[in-house]
Structures are given as C-alpha cells and as structure tokens.
Design a protein around this motif. Structure first.
Motif, PDB file in Angstrom:
ATOM      1  N   SER A 149      10.906   5.699  16.148  1.00 45.06           N
ATOM      2  CA  SER A 149      10.911   6.646  17.265  1.00 45.06           C
ATOM      3  C   SER A 149       9.513   7.148  17.615  1.00 45.06           C
ATOM      4  O   SER A 149       9.299   7.671  18.716  1.00 45.06           O
ATOM      5  N   GLU A 150       8.552   6.986  16.706  1.00 51.06           N
ATOM      6  CA  GLU A 150       7.205   7.502  16.936  1.00 51.06           C
ATOM      7  C   GLU A 150       6.256   6.461  17.516  1.00 51.06           C
ATOM      8  O   GLU A 150       5.146   6.810  17.933  1.00 51.06           O
ATOM      9  N   CYS A 151       6.659   5.198  17.550  1.00 51.33           N
ATOM     10  CA  CYS A 151       5.796   4.161  18.118  1.00 51.33           C
ATOM     11  C   CYS A 151       6.359   3.740  19.474  1.00 51.33           C
ATOM     12  O   CYS A 151       7.391   3.053  19.534  1.00 51.33           O
ATOM     13  N   PRO A 152       5.706   4.121  20.554  1.00 49.30           N
ATOM     14  CA  PRO A 152       6.250   3.848  21.897  1.00 49.30           C
ATOM     15  C   PRO A 152       6.145   2.395  22.324  1.00 49.30           C
ATOM     16  O   PRO A 152       6.645   2.032  23.389  1.00 49.30           O
ATOM     17  N   TYR A 153       5.511   1.553  21.502  1.00 52.07           N
ATOM     18  CA  TYR A 153       5.262   0.177  21.908  1.00 52.07           C
ATOM     19  C   TYR A 153       6.292  -0.820  21.369  1.00 52.07           C
ATOM     20  O   TYR A 153       6.220  -2.016  21.670  1.00 52.07           O
ATOM     21  N   ILE A 154       7.234  -0.339  20.573  1.00 56.91           N
ATOM     22  CA  ILE A 154       8.266  -1.235  20.051  1.00 56.91           C
ATOM     23  C   ILE A 154       9.207  -1.612  21.192  1.00 56.91           C
ATOM     24  O   ILE A 154       9.855  -0.750  21.795  1.00 56.91           O
ATOM     25  N   GLN A 155       9.278  -2.889  21.488  1.00 52.05           N
ATOM     26  CA  GLN A 155      10.119  -3.356  22.578  1.00 52.05           C
ATOM     27  C   GLN A 155      11.588  -3.369  22.154  1.00 52.05           C
ATOM     28  O   GLN A 155      11.922  -3.351  20.971  1.00 52.05           O
ATOM     29  N   GLN A 156      12.464  -3.444  23.142  1.00 54.77           N
ATOM     30  CA  GLN A 156      13.896  -3.390  22.862  1.00 54.77           C
ATOM     31  C   GLN A 156      14.364  -4.582  22.029  1.00 54.77           C
ATOM     32  O   GLN A 156      15.424  -4.520  21.406  1.00 54.77           O
ATOM     33  N   GLN A 157      13.581  -5.626  21.995  1.00 55.70           N
ATOM     34  CA  GLN A 157      13.926  -6.796  21.201  1.00 55.70           C
ATOM     35  C   GLN A 157      13.850  -6.511  19.704  1.00 55.70           C
ATOM     36  O   GLN A 157      14.467  -7.205  18.896  1.00 55.70           O
ATOM     37  N   PHE A 158      13.071  -5.454  19.317  1.00 53.36           N
ATOM     38  CA  PHE A 158      12.847  -5.170  17.900  1.00 53.36           C
ATOM     39  C   PHE A 158      13.321  -3.786  17.464  1.00 53.36           C
ATOM     40  O   PHE A 158      13.215  -3.449  16.293  1.00 53.36           O
ATOM     41  N   SER A 159      13.824  -2.972  18.384  1.00 51.06           N
ATOM     42  CA  SER A 159      14.173  -1.572  18.071  1.00 51.06           C
ATOM     43  C   SER A 159      15.628  -1.469  17.626  1.00 51.06           C
ATOM     44  O   SER A 159      16.519  -1.154  18.414  1.00 51.06           O
ATOM     45  N   LYS A 168      19.301   2.114   7.356  1.00 54.13           N
ATOM     46  CA  LYS A 168      17.838   2.014   7.429  1.00 54.13           C
ATOM     47  C   LYS A 168      17.253   1.416   6.148  1.00 54.13           C
ATOM     48  O   LYS A 168      16.038   1.452   5.947  1.00 54.13           O
ATOM     49  N   ASP A 169      18.098   0.864   5.316  1.00 53.72           N
ATOM     50  CA  ASP A 169      17.626   0.351   4.031  1.00 53.72           C
ATOM     51  C   ASP A 169      16.546  -0.715   4.189  1.00 53.72           C
ATOM     52  O   ASP A 169      15.638  -0.820   3.358  1.00 53.72           O
ATOM     53  N   TYR A 170      16.630  -1.526   5.230  1.00 51.82           N
ATOM     54  CA  TYR A 170      15.666  -2.597   5.443  1.00 51.82           C
ATOM     55  C   TYR A 170      14.240  -2.091   5.604  1.00 51.82           C
ATOM     56  O   TYR A 170      13.278  -2.854   5.470  1.00 51.82           O
ATOM     57  N   GLN A 171      14.080  -0.802   5.858  1.00 48.07           N
ATOM     58  CA  GLN A 171      12.746  -0.234   6.076  1.00 48.07           C
ATOM     59  C   GLN A 171      12.046   0.168   4.783  1.00 48.07           C
ATOM     60  O   GLN A 171      10.844   0.458   4.804  1.00 48.07           O
ATOM     61  N   PHE A 172      12.763   0.193   3.656  1.00 51.70           N
ATOM     62  CA  PHE A 172      12.219   0.794   2.441  1.00 51.70           C
ATOM     63  C   PHE A 172      11.830  -0.215   1.358  1.00 51.70           C
ATOM     64  O   PHE A 172      11.574   0.184   0.226  1.00 51.70           O
ATOM     65  N   TRP A 173      11.778  -1.488   1.690  1.00 46.58           N
ATOM     66  CA  TRP A 173      11.396  -2.490   0.703  1.00 46.58           C
ATOM     67  C   TRP A 173       9.909  -2.805   0.808  1.00 46.58           C
ATOM     68  O   TRP A 173       9.381  -3.014   1.896  1.00 46.58           O
ATOM     69  N   ASP A 424      18.292  -9.236   5.144  1.00 44.47           N
ATOM     70  CA  ASP A 424      18.708  -7.926   5.624  1.00 44.47           C
ATOM     71  C   ASP A 424      17.866  -7.383   6.770  1.00 44.47           C
ATOM     72  O   ASP A 424      18.224  -6.365   7.367  1.00 44.47           O
ATOM     73  N   ALA A 425      16.760  -8.027   7.086  1.00 45.63           N
ATOM     74  CA  ALA A 425      15.749  -7.405   7.951  1.00 45.63           C
ATOM     75  C   ALA A 425      15.789  -7.874   9.398  1.00 45.63           C
ATOM     76  O   ALA A 425      14.942  -7.485  10.205  1.00 45.63           O
ATOM     77  N   HIS A 426      16.761  -8.713   9.772  1.00 45.79           N
ATOM     78  CA  HIS A 426      16.830  -9.250  11.137  1.00 45.79           C
ATOM     79  C   HIS A 426      17.429  -8.243  12.118  1.00 45.79           C
ATOM     80  O   HIS A 426      18.134  -7.302  11.736  1.00 45.79           O
ATOM     81  N   THR A 427      17.163  -8.497  13.395  1.00 50.59           N
ATOM     82  CA  THR A 427      17.663  -7.598  14.439  1.00 50.59           C
ATOM     83  C   THR A 427      19.177  -7.721  14.631  1.00 50.59           C
ATOM     84  O   THR A 427      19.815  -6.784  15.119  1.00 50.59           O
ATOM     85  N   HIS A 453      14.696 -13.046  14.745  1.00 46.35           N
ATOM     86  CA  HIS A 453      13.708 -11.979  14.921  1.00 46.35           C
ATOM     87  C   HIS A 453      13.956 -10.853  13.924  1.00 46.35           C
ATOM     88  O   HIS A 453      15.000 -10.784  13.283  1.00 46.35           O
ATOM     89  N   TRP A 454      12.964  -9.936  13.832  1.00 48.75           N
ATOM     90  CA  TRP A 454      12.978  -8.909  12.789  1.00 48.75           C
ATOM     91  C   TRP A 454      12.896  -7.504  13.376  1.00 48.75           C
ATOM     92  O   TRP A 454      12.188  -7.264  14.358  1.00 48.75           O
ATOM     93  N   CYS A 455      13.595  -6.561  12.730  1.00 50.74           N
ATOM     94  CA  CYS A 455      13.528  -5.152  13.138  1.00 50.74           C
ATOM     95  C   CYS A 455      12.137  -4.585  12.836  1.00 50.74           C
ATOM     96  O   CYS A 455      11.480  -4.975  11.878  1.00 50.74           O
ATOM     97  N   LEU A 456      11.732  -3.606  13.653  1.00 50.13           N
ATOM     98  CA  LEU A 456      10.503  -2.847  13.397  1.00 50.13           C
ATOM     99  C   LEU A 456      10.846  -1.359  13.359  1.00 50.13           C
ATOM    100  O   LEU A 456      11.604  -0.890  14.214  1.00 50.13           O
ATOM    101  N   PRO A 457      10.291  -0.630  12.368  1.00 54.57           N
ATOM    102  CA  PRO A 457       9.462  -1.121  11.262  1.00 54.57           C
ATOM    103  C   PRO A 457      10.285  -1.977  10.314  1.00 54.57           C
ATOM    104  O   PRO A 457      11.515  -1.895  10.298  1.00 54.57           O
ATOM    105  N   GLY A 458       9.577  -2.807   9.540  1.00 57.79           N
ATOM    106  CA  GLY A 458      10.298  -3.688   8.642  1.00 57.79           C
ATOM    107  C   GLY A 458       9.417  -4.773   8.062  1.00 57.79           C
ATOM    108  O   GLY A 458       8.245  -4.549   7.740  1.00 57.79           O
ATOM    109  N   LEU A 459       9.979  -5.961   7.964  1.00 54.25           N
ATOM    110  CA  LEU A 459       9.324  -7.075   7.276  1.00 54.25           C
ATOM    111  C   LEU A 459       7.943  -7.392   7.830  1.00 54.25           C
ATOM    112  O   LEU A 459       7.000  -7.647   7.076  1.00 54.25           O
ATOM    113  N   GLN A 460       7.793  -7.398   9.148  1.00 51.30           N
ATOM    114  CA  GLN A 460       6.529  -7.850   9.728  1.00 51.30           C
ATOM    115  C   GLN A 460       5.373  -6.887   9.466  1.00 51.30           C
ATOM    116  O   GLN A 460       4.212  -7.266   9.605  1.00 51.30           O
TER     117      GLN A 460
END
Length: 474
Positions: A149-159, A168-173, A424-427, A453-460
């Motif tokens: 929510s704090e990064c305005p540049y994340i496109q809808q393909q990755f949000s 939100k578990d995929y964000q904590f590895w 676990d990290a895909h969109t 593709h991958w969720c952001l924040p996340g693997l990438q």
C-alpha cells in the motif's frame, strides 16, 4: 574472547592511576612488559578482523579483472570464464531429481562480502559462498521490505493484496544462503551508487516485476516531489531528481527484434516470430546505460520449434524458417553477448542476466492435488532437490554453454532454483493484467490462476537483494 579485552585495559589503567597517586612511576621493564601484553591481547582477539579488513582492501584493487568461477553444472568442477562476479548455475537435475547441490564451504567471514583468490589461473577468483544455494527461512521481524500500500508504482498485475489475496505469508520469507548471510539491501547506499547514472531492466514482464520491486525498495528515501515515473509505449522511466538518476524498463521479451515488441498488439499476436541475430531498434537507447539487467525465457517456450525470420518484417514476402527452440535461444544469447561486447564500456558498464523464472502450474509436481496449481499455496516447497517441469533443463544447458565460452563481462543471477521453492508467491487469481477476471473465471482458479508472475512485495525483492549484493559487495 573480545569481552576479555575491556577488563584488561581497565586493570592496566587502574594500575597506572594507583602508582601516579602514590607519586611513583612504573619501572621501564614493567611498563614495557604490560604494553607488550596488551598489544598481544589486541592482536590475538582482533586478528581476524584485521585480516578481513586488509583482505577486502586488497580484493577491491582487483575488481576490474575477469574471473573464473566454479560451476555446479552436471556436478562438474570445470571453470567458467566470466566477469569478476561468480555465477554458479544450478545442476541440471535429471527426471528423477538427483541429490541437492553440495553446500559451499563455510566462509571466513559471516557475510559473503568479497571473493578470494584460489589459484594461479588467469583471473582465477572463486567466491567463498554461493549466494544462490540455500533455503527459505521465516523472518517476520524484517519482512516485507516495504508495504504494498505504500509503493504507488506496483501495477495491478502484481498487487495481490489489493485484489483480495487473503494471506500475507508469502511476504515474510527470507532467503538464507548456506554458510553465509545475504547482505541487507541498503537503499541509501544503492541511491548513492546510482547517482548520475542510468540503470535499465530489459526483457519481459518478469523483468518488469523485478524493475518495479527495485523502484519500491528505493522510492521511500526519495522526497515525493523529487521522484516520478512515466511510460511511453514500451518504455517506463523512474527518475530520482536529487540523484540525477533513472531506473528504466524496456519491454523486449526476446531481446531480439520480434513481432511482439509493440505491447499494444500483444493480444493479437498468436504466432511469435523473432528476426534472426537482430537486437531490436530499442537497443540504441540501451547504449550509455551504466547498469543493464537483461532477461528472456518464458516467451521462447512455445514448443519444440520456434519461428525465425531471415529477412525483414517490412518485406512483403517473408522468409521464415523453424529452428529447434534451444538453437533459437542460443542464437539470441550469442547475439546479446556480441551486442554487449560492442556497445558497452568494460570499466564502466555493469551487465547482468537474470536466469529462468519458474512457473508452478501443476501441484502434482510437488506432491499436491493432480488438478491443482499455485492457487491457495501458502508455504514454500521444502524438498531441496525440487525442480519443476516448467524450467527447461535444455535451456539451462544453453545458458551454461554460451556463458562459459564468453569473455564478455556479464554477471549471471541464478535465481531459478531458489524461485522453484516458492510455489506460494505467485499472483494466482489476485491480479488484473489486461482486464479483471470475471466471477466465472475467479471460480475456476485451476484454469485461470497466474502461476508465472509474482506478488509484490515478495520473491522478486530477493532477486534484487542478490543483484544488490553482486553490484555493491562482490
């Protein structure tokens, strides 16, 4: 042991004060003996730190040299002639999945900061720790590195959160290499490195995801009025005004000229055609870039054959042949390396190539439901030898072959194996690419889940931590 140093110094100081208060001075013999003892204690306790400091200083004098690094391909021990950065492509597992890669020896320092010379071979340098061999560990205290929510540049393909992903578990590895630690991403230091420079990500939508991740890792330290992002056709440019720096993405899914270079017509193009040995017209804009990050893989995987144009797209009668996909991909890699050799400055330009990004379209591959995929997956794969069918071993062989024969200074980011674990990290269905999924499509995740593709924040973000480590520390 270091805790002993401070009591020793305190006792020495107390002894001096006591003699001074009594009007007496220590004899020269006693003074010399105590000084020698303190010197010996300092060297003994901090010797490793001194050694590390001088080793790093000495290694920095050799950063311009080309290195030879160990390859794990087919469990061989031969050397690849690449640049000063180590690449350690993953073993090409057979269909039955062989044993996991061997763990690198423990490094002399706790963090992999610099390579160590191992032999007298020309440019022979081998890094102490393979950053690409490790495991995923839970790290709720330090992850994610930014909020969606704090990064305005994340496109809808990755949000994914914005599109209803319930967990939100995929964000904590966090990626933990065997035997060392991955340096933490320092946004302030990275911005200083980028001052007055152009950094370009060139490739497909997976590279776009890495580009967006990189921007999100940095944008929080830049005043809002001093940052901007603009898109024109196949170009997207993020500008950091105070640093006179740009981070750019150029859509070029094959790196060579193709009929898919115009993103506006992508949905209309059913047959993918690549023009032989031609870096597309956008390459003129790549010239002068200080940091180049290339990728290409998923667009080549359409079958065993691939269509190659021998002439020009402008010709009315087109001469199109079919090549084995591996041969076509090898042609692309060789063309890229020739372009890099001709159009970049050896002592100025850093060039990276991000390896294959795996997909997870069949959960039966990791022992799950035969009709399932990445949808509803919330934990990584734990089998260290796991290798999915979506990652072509034959393409890995092409990469190994071309890069091992090249003298072009290009750093390979071997993200394939570590990404293989992240089912676990895909969109999945939590995205919007061309248009939102319909209720009927959402109800059929087995067919419509995006397991590429991958969720952001996340693997990438981890891909960029590895890029950061190679760029600033290794």
């Amino acid at each position: 042991m270091k805790q002993l140093f401070y009591p020793l110094v305190s006792c020495f100081s107390l002894l001096l004060r006591k003699h001074s208060s009594n009007g007496r001075r220590l004899t020269p013999f006693v003074s010399f003996g105590l000084s020698g003892f303190i010197f010996f204690a300092v060297v003994f306790i901090y010797g490793e730190d001194f050694h590390c400091y001088f080793s790093i200083a000495q290694q920095q004098q050799h950063r311009g040299t080309t290195t030879v690094v160990s390859s794990n391909f087919q469990q061989s021990q031969h050397h690849l002639h690449l640049d000063q950065d180590s690449v350690n492509p993953h073993p090409l597992y057979n269909a039955q999945l062989s044993n996991p890669p061997s763990i690198s020896p423990l490094p002399k320092t706790k963090t992999a900061l610099a390579p160590t010379k191992t032999d007298d071979h020309v440019g022979g340098v081998e890094e102490e720790c393979d950053l690409f061999s490790g495991k995923w560990v839970w790290d709720e205290s330090n992850r994610p590195l930014y909020e969606e929510s704090e990064c305005p540049y994340i496109q809808q393909q990755f949000s994914c959160q914005a599109h209803g992903r319930p967990d939100k578990d995929y964000q904590f590895w966090k990626w933990q290499p065997h035997g060392c630690s991955l340096p933490s991403f320092n946004a302030s230091l990275m911005l200083e490195k980028l001052k007055g420079k152009r950094m370009l990500f060139i490739g497909d939508s997976l590279n776009r995801g890495q580009f967006i991740s990189f921007v999100c890792l940095l944008h929080g330290l830049i005043p809002q009025r001093a940052q901007s992002m603009t898109t024109f056709e196949s170009f997207t440019v993020f500008r950091a005004e105070h640093y006179n720096a740009t981070i750019e993405f150029h859509w070029s899914p094959f790196l060579l000229e193709s009929n898919s270079d115009n993103r506006a017509n992508l949905q209309k193009k059913k047959k993918r055609i690549v023009r032989k040995e031609t870096i597309n017209k956008l390459s003129e804009y790549w010239k002068g870039g200080d940091i180049l990050v290339f990728n290409t893989y998923i667009w080549w995987i359409t079958g065993s054959k691939f269509k190659i144009l021998l002439g020009s797209f402008e010709q009315e009668k087109k001469d199109i042949i079919e090549m084995e996909t591996e041969d076509a991909y090898q042609m692309a890699m060789e063309t890229l390396l020739k372009w890099v050799d001709t159009n970049t400055e050896r002592n100025k330009t850093r060039v990276f190539f991000t390896g294959m990004s795996p997909s997870h379209g069949r959960s039966s591959e990791w022992g799950g439901d035969k009709d399932g995929n990445c949808y509803n997956q919330t934990t990584p794969i734990e089998d260290p030898s796991y290798w999915g069918f979506g990652s072509r071993k034959s393409i890995m062989r092409v990469i190994e072959d071309v890069f091992s024969r090249s003298k072009v200074p290009i750093t390979f980011l071997n993200i394939t194996q570590l990404s293989e674990y992240r089912k676990d990290a895909h969109t999945s269905i939590y995205k919007n690419q061309w248009k939102p999924l319909t209720p009927k499509q959402l109800a059929n995740p087995g067919h419509y889940a995006d397991c590429t593709h991958w969720c952001l924040p996340g693997l990438q973000d981890t891909w960029n931590e590895l890029l950061y480590a190679k760029l600033l520390h290794l």
